[in-house]
Scaffold this motif. Sequence first.
Motif, mmCIF file in Angstrom:
data_model
loop_
_atom_site.group_PDB
_atom_site.id
_atom_site.type_symbol
_atom_site.label_atom_id
_atom_site.label_comp_id
_atom_site.label_asym_id
_atom_site.label_seq_id
_atom_site.Cartn_x
_atom_site.Cartn_y
_atom_site.Cartn_z
ATOM 1 N N ALA A 97 6.915 5.396 1.868
ATOM 2 C CA ALA A 97 6.887 4.068 1.246
ATOM 3 C C ALA A 97 6.715 2.965 2.284
ATOM 4 N N LEU A 98 7.215 3.198 3.499
ATOM 5 C CA LEU A 98 7.119 2.188 4.560
ATOM 6 C C LEU A 98 5.796 2.241 5.318
ATOM 7 N N THR A 99 5.007 3.261 5.072
ATOM 8 C CA THR A 99 3.757 3.428 5.820
ATOM 9 C C THR A 99 2.811 2.255 5.618
ATOM 10 N N PHE A 100 2.594 1.875 4.367
ATOM 11 C CA PHE A 100 1.662 0.773 4.099
ATOM 12 C C PHE A 100 2.130 -0.551 4.697
ATOM 13 N N ILE A 154 -6.435 8.610 0.721
ATOM 14 C CA ILE A 154 -7.730 7.932 0.563
ATOM 15 C C ILE A 154 -7.842 6.736 1.501
ATOM 16 N N THR A 155 -6.782 5.921 1.562
ATOM 17 C CA THR A 155 -6.868 4.716 2.399
ATOM 18 C C THR A 155 -6.877 5.050 3.887
ATOM 19 N N SER A 211 -4.985 -2.490 -2.305
ATOM 20 C CA SER A 211 -4.665 -1.949 -3.629
ATOM 21 C C SER A 211 -4.036 -0.562 -3.529
ATOM 22 N N LEU A 212 -4.698 0.356 -2.827
ATOM 23 C CA LEU A 212 -4.176 1.722 -2.729
ATOM 24 C C LEU A 212 -2.882 1.772 -1.917
ATOM 25 N N GLY A 213 -2.809 0.954 -0.870
ATOM 26 C CA GLY A 213 -1.583 0.922 -0.073
ATOM 27 C C GLY A 213 -0.397 0.422 -0.876
ATOM 28 N N SER A 214 -0.625 -0.629 -1.654
ATOM 29 C CA SER A 214 0.453 -1.164 -2.498
ATOM 30 C C SER A 214 0.892 -0.140 -3.537
ATOM 31 N N ILE A 228 -1.795 5.312 11.682
ATOM 32 C CA ILE A 228 -0.521 4.983 11.031
ATOM 33 C C ILE A 228 -0.499 5.507 9.599
ATOM 34 N N LEU A 229 -1.576 5.232 8.869
ATOM 35 C CA LEU A 229 -1.651 5.694 7.478
ATOM 36 C C LEU A 229 -1.707 7.213 7.403
#
Length: 213
Positions: free
Chosen positions: A91-94, A18-19, A62-65, A196-197
């Motif tokens: 997990a490291l993407t955000f 989504i993000t 919010s969504l990334g966290s 990146i995301l």
Amino acid sequence: MGKCLTIVKLVGIGSLGITSGSYFLTSFQLIPKIVANTASDYKSLKEKICKLFVSLRLSFWSLGSISSYLFYQAYSKSPSYGKHPYLIYAALTFPIALGYNYYYSFNNEQKLIKNEEEKIIYRQEKKTVTEVSNPEEDTSPLDNSSYNDLGNQTPKLEEKEVEVTVPVVNRVELAEETYKSILSQISESHLYTGVILGTGFLLSVIGYIGDNV
């Protein structure tokens, strides 16, 4: 336990998807559409862009966290045979996207949200300075030559008024051309944030499929 981990992974994947999609949508469609629809209304452009960036930040943070936390939990709670590297990558993407976004986009977004920038101007100001002057020389009565009386060596202090150039930082409203130029830079940085995301999202999808085949 296995079912819970599956749900955690799917929610994490969905959050990343989504993000990343929101950044692609913003870069390719929303920003160009807003600019086109408000071509003759600069005030409306600023209002809509401000709302867009605020909502985009909220969803991103919010969504990334959530995605990073869930992927970390999925990795740490999985048995040894289920600790796949894609969970760490996801997990490291955000954090990586957040760092890139902060470095390349955050300051420009702040300029557009506040609709101002710092501009240095130089102005002339008068200041009083104190100068030290040499003691007056005495004239010899014998041959009219000049000499300094060693007993009268106290320097004289004189105050003078001089003009100096002083830099002053002013906050000025962004001109329309400057605003759109910064907006173009932000659109490009949003595209790379989405890349990146999106890369993290694809890795997590591929890893999840491989994990369940």
